[in-house]
Write a protein that holds these residues in place. Structure first.
Motif, PDB file in Angstrom:
ATOM      1  N   SER A   1      40.807  35.894  48.435  1.00  0.00           N
ATOM      2  CA  SER A   1      39.382  36.158  48.221  1.00  0.00           C
ATOM      3  C   SER A   1      38.646  36.360  49.541  1.00  0.00           C
ATOM      4  O   SER A   1      37.585  36.961  49.576  1.00  0.00           O
TER       5      SER A   1
ATOM      6  N   ASP B   1      47.328  30.160  41.733  1.00  0.00           N
ATOM      7  CA  ASP B   1      45.910  30.236  41.405  1.00  0.00           C
ATOM      8  C   ASP B   1      45.723  29.989  39.913  1.00  0.00           C
ATOM      9  O   ASP B   1      46.628  30.244  39.126  1.00  0.00           O
TER      10      ASP B   1
ATOM     11  N   HIS C   1      39.505  26.072  46.422  1.00  0.00           N
ATOM     12  CA  HIS C   1      39.769  26.814  45.189  1.00  0.00           C
ATOM     13  C   HIS C   1      39.474  25.919  43.991  1.00  0.00           C
ATOM     14  O   HIS C   1      39.572  26.349  42.853  1.00  0.00           O
TER      15      HIS C   1
ATOM     16  N   TYR D   1      35.400  37.084  45.926  1.00  0.00           N
ATOM     17  CA  TYR D   1      36.492  37.799  45.273  1.00  0.00           C
ATOM     18  C   TYR D   1      36.825  39.041  46.095  1.00  0.00           C
ATOM     19  O   TYR D   1      35.928  39.820  46.432  1.00  0.00           O
TER      20      TYR D   1
ATOM     21  N   TYR E   1      33.346  37.317  37.078  1.00  0.00           N
ATOM     22  CA  TYR E   1      34.469  36.638  37.710  1.00  0.00           C
ATOM     23  C   TYR E   1      34.263  35.126  37.691  1.00  0.00           C
ATOM     24  O   TYR E   1      35.184  34.358  37.403  1.00  0.00           O
TER      25      TYR E   1
ATOM     26  N   LYS F   1      37.921  33.598  51.564  1.00  0.00           N
ATOM     27  CA  LYS F   1      37.165  32.391  51.895  1.00  0.00           C
ATOM     28  C   LYS F   1      37.617  31.766  53.214  1.00  0.00           C
ATOM     29  O   LYS F   1      36.806  31.355  54.028  1.00  0.00           O
TER      30      LYS F   1
ATOM     31  N   THR G   1      44.609  39.677  41.962  1.00  0.00           N
ATOM     32  CA  THR G   1      43.691  40.058  43.036  1.00  0.00           C
ATOM     33  C   THR G   1      44.265  41.257  43.795  1.00  0.00           C
ATOM     34  O   THR G   1      45.425  41.231  44.175  1.00  0.00           O
TER      35      THR G   1
ATOM     36  N   GLY H   1      37.001  30.496  45.841  1.00  0.00           N
ATOM     37  CA  GLY H   1      37.726  31.690  45.441  1.00  0.00           C
ATOM     38  C   GLY H   1      39.209  31.416  45.381  1.00  0.00           C
ATOM     39  O   GLY H   1      39.672  30.365  45.820  1.00  0.00           O
ATOM     40  N   GLU H   2      39.964  32.373  44.831  1.00  0.00           N
ATOM     41  CA  GLU H   2      41.414  32.239  44.741  1.00  0.00           C
ATOM     42  C   GLU H   2      42.045  32.775  46.026  1.00  0.00           C
ATOM     43  O   GLU H   2      41.351  33.271  46.912  1.00  0.00           O
TER      44      GLU H   2
END
Lengths: 330, 343
Positions: A46, B206, A215, A231, A252, A48, A277, A42-43
């Motif tokens: 998120s 990102d 990521h 996400y 996504y 994670k 996000t 995930g970015e």
């Protein structure tokens, strides 16, 4: 059938902020089998890394709390486990590798002593035996002249070698599960390739299961068996990596894959995901991805979406999962 | 569209010297940068040669990608071109004007035409100032504008980087990482530069935000005819944005080529290994790829290997590589390569 090695179920976590407690993980569930490598992808924002710290029992107790859910390692419940028992488990059955090894290694002690200390704490035995074990694992992770290098201090190693030392420490007690959070992100690609090869070899030799938090979709494609895509504090898709990349089942995932610049061919205009996000505490109603989703319909805006199990295995948190044909990576 | 940035030329007193309009915007010849090492515990001083005889050219509206791993000297090369670190030897020309010889005042004028965008936008945005002040600062130094002219220019700049003109009154912390990088770019283009040196400008972002910034850089290049030196470790990003690429290893350029040639048919064994080490985001293709895992690590730049600097890690090393530095030769398919396999 026995339960998977790690079972995370319905995990909810809140952080203290100046506006009170704010939820950062919402119903996170996934499993990891013995010897399996699972990517947590995930970015930023998120969830994670929060997920991995929660599994490790490393959330700061004064500013974070688990409000629901279960984490079982080899059948044993970790949520609510007293701190001392969790500490005994960490480094033994469960260990970790972080992005910057300097934060986990003490600069004031020789690396051999630090690894020997972990071994003695969890396995007991003599100092001499623990030192011998430290030299052995340093050699296993490819540190040349391990006997001599065990007497070096962390700053005397390069970034890549320090990450090997960290991996040696993580593996010193033959854990069942290693949580690796962006372990290669700070490394150059040629050194990253060496470290990924090392992690693969360790998995093959010791059957260690790995949760690989990253990521980088290239790294996931290289080393993971399955992936969990996160996400905005939720799991949006779970799948085996081949299926995930070729037939993503959540918009996504599709958007992330299409945004990856390609090494092997020059693309036209780069794809972007509009917006950003959402911050914790300001989640949109309905599907959390709906304001940025290219496949949004009215129902997505007000109906909270559950994870749907899929016939082919895996899950998707998309209302339209059965009607959408999403594009994978070529 | 009338643009704010071009307006700066009409209002400014000095006109940029332009050589042959078809000539390169930036030319670097034999650039060398030495750093003096501190004594350390043993009291040994010494010199670290971070950049060893680098030559390169960047044309008008061209993006030159500069890639290499930590310690390769790519960042130092970019900084030395702007004299943010002082070159030890060699020549840097911008539109034909020698930069290395300029005195302090002339250098300040020349800096209008070459600007830098860093990985961390905080390095060019003062956290205590509203962003309109930071973006307008170069205008204050180089141009005398009225308050309203200045605020119009700042507003135009914000809109050029995809932000609202009303954001000028906000503080840096009120923006996301991607927005802050847009602000840093707005400040960098305020004086209508010829060359932007982007040093890992998208590395901390990102992927979706990264792409927005890359698209913006492409748009600004088309609109204002900018040239970029794009320094990055992410090879997929470089493949996308660069027209030509130079690969550095231990302070030297080992290969240059048009982007497609470099990625499709690398001529230097280091380039080949570097490309093969990048995992591609597709598991099936990644499993099928042939990977070259280099032995060891980049040697100490203070004590580089004899002969070809790459010979200690090269899968194709020959006896000659250990004793003789390879010359720069034309590579098959275009560009240049510094390797005995091609001599």
């Amino acid at each position: 059938m026995t339960e998977p090695l790690l079972v995370v179920e319905g995990l909810e976590v809140e952080f203290a902020t100046d506006r009170g407690w704010v939820q950062v993980l919402d119903g996170v569930s996934f499993t990891v089998d013995r010897g399996e490598t699972v990517g947590l992808v995930g970015e930023s924002g998120s969830g994670k890394t929060v997920t991995s710290l929660t599994v490790l029992g490393l959330l700061p107790p004064e500013s974070a709390r688990i409000t629901a859910g279960s984490i079982r390692l080899d059948g044993r419940e970790l949520v609510g486990l007293p701190r001392r028992k969790m500490e005994a488990l960490r480094g033994d059955e469960l260990s970790m590798i972080f992005q910057e090894p300097m934060t986990s290694l003490d600069p004031a002690f020789r690396v051999g002593d630090q690894i020997a200390e972990v071994v003695r704490r969890h396995r007991g035995g003599s100092k001499r035996a623990a030192w011998a074990r430290a030299v052995e694992v340093l050699s296993t992770v490819g540190i040349p002249h391990a006997e001599r290098r065990a007497r070096s201090y962390p700053h005397e190693f390069s970034g890549g070698m320090r990450q090997r030392v960290m991996i040696a420490m993580a593996l010193s007690c033959e854990p069942k599960l290693v949580i690796a959070d962006e372990p290669t992100t700070a490394l150059d690609v040629t050194i990253q390739a060496q470290v990924l090869d090392l992690l693969r070899a360790m998995r093959d030799e010791f059957g260690t299961a790995v949760v690989f938090v990253t990521h980088d979709l290239g790294v996931v494609a290289d080393i993971c068996d399955r992936a969990v895509v996160m996400y905005a504090g939720q799991v949006v898709e779970r799948a085996g990596v081949d299926a995930l990349y070729e037939h993503p089942r959540h918009p996504y995932t599709e958007a992330l894959l299409s945004a990856m610049p390609q090494l092997t061919a020059r693309s036209g205009r780069l794809a972007t995901i509009p917006g950003s996000t959402p911050p914790a505490g300001a989640m949109p109603a309905g599907c959390r991805f709906h304001p940025r989703c290219g496949h949004v319909v009215d129902a997505c805006r007000d109906t909270a979406v559950a994870e749907h199990p899929l016939a082919e295995g895996g899950t998707s948190r998309c209302l339209r999962v059965s009607e959408l044909a999403l594009k994978g990576s070529a | 569209m009338t643009n704010a940035v071009n307006a700066s030329q009409s209002t400014s007193g000095s006109v940029s010297p332009r050589a042959d309009p078809a000539g390169p915007v930036a030319e670097v010849e034999d650039l060398t940068v030495d750093f003096r090492l501190r004594g350390g515990i043993l009291g040994r001083g010494g010199t670290l040669r971070a950049v060893r005889g680098v030559s390169l050219e960047i044309g008008e509206r061209e993006t030159l990608g500069l890639v290499g791993e930590s310690g390769s000297g790519k960042s130092t090369t970019g900084r030395a071109m702007l004299r943010l670190v002082e070159p030890t030897a060699g020549s840097v020309r911008l539109d034909g004007e020698e930069i290395t010889a300029l005195g302090r005042g002339d250098l300040r004028l020349a800096r209008r035409r070459m600007q830098m965008v860093f990985q961390d936008p905080y390095s060019s945005l003062d956290p205590a100032m509203v962003v309109g002040e930071s973006i307008g600062e170069p205008l204050d130094v180089h141009e005398s504008l009225s308050r309203s002219e200045r605020s119009t220019r700042v507003g135009d700049l914000l809109e050029h980087v995809g932000l609202s003109a009303t954001y000028a009154q906000r503080y840096p912390y009120e923006f996301s990482g991607g927005q802050r990088q847009r602000l840093a770019i707005a400040r960098a283009i305020a004086l209508n530069p010829r060359l932007l040196v982007c040093d890992e400008a998208v590395s901390a972002l990102d992927v979706s935000t990264q792409n927005q910034i890359l698209n913006l850089l492409e748009d600004l290049q088309a609109e204002f005819g900018l040239s970029y030196l794009f320094i990055a470790h992410d090879l997929a990003v470089v493949r996308h944005i660069a027209h030509r690429v130079a690969v550095m290893y231990l302070g030297e350029i080992v290969e240059t080529a048009p982007t497609d040639r470099l990625f499709d048919r690398p001529a230097h064994p280091y380039t080949e290994a570097l490309l093969s080490a990048v995992p591609v985001p597709n598991p099936r293709r990644q499993r099928e790829r042939e990977r070259i895992v280099l032995r060891g690590e980049v040697p100490d730049a203070a004590n580089p290997p004899s002969g070809c600097a790459f010979h200690t890690r090269c899968p194709h090393v020959m006896d000659v590589c250990k004793v003789e530095a390879p010359p720069v030769v034309t590579a098959p398919g275009g560009g240049t390569v510094r390797c005995h396999l091609h001599t």
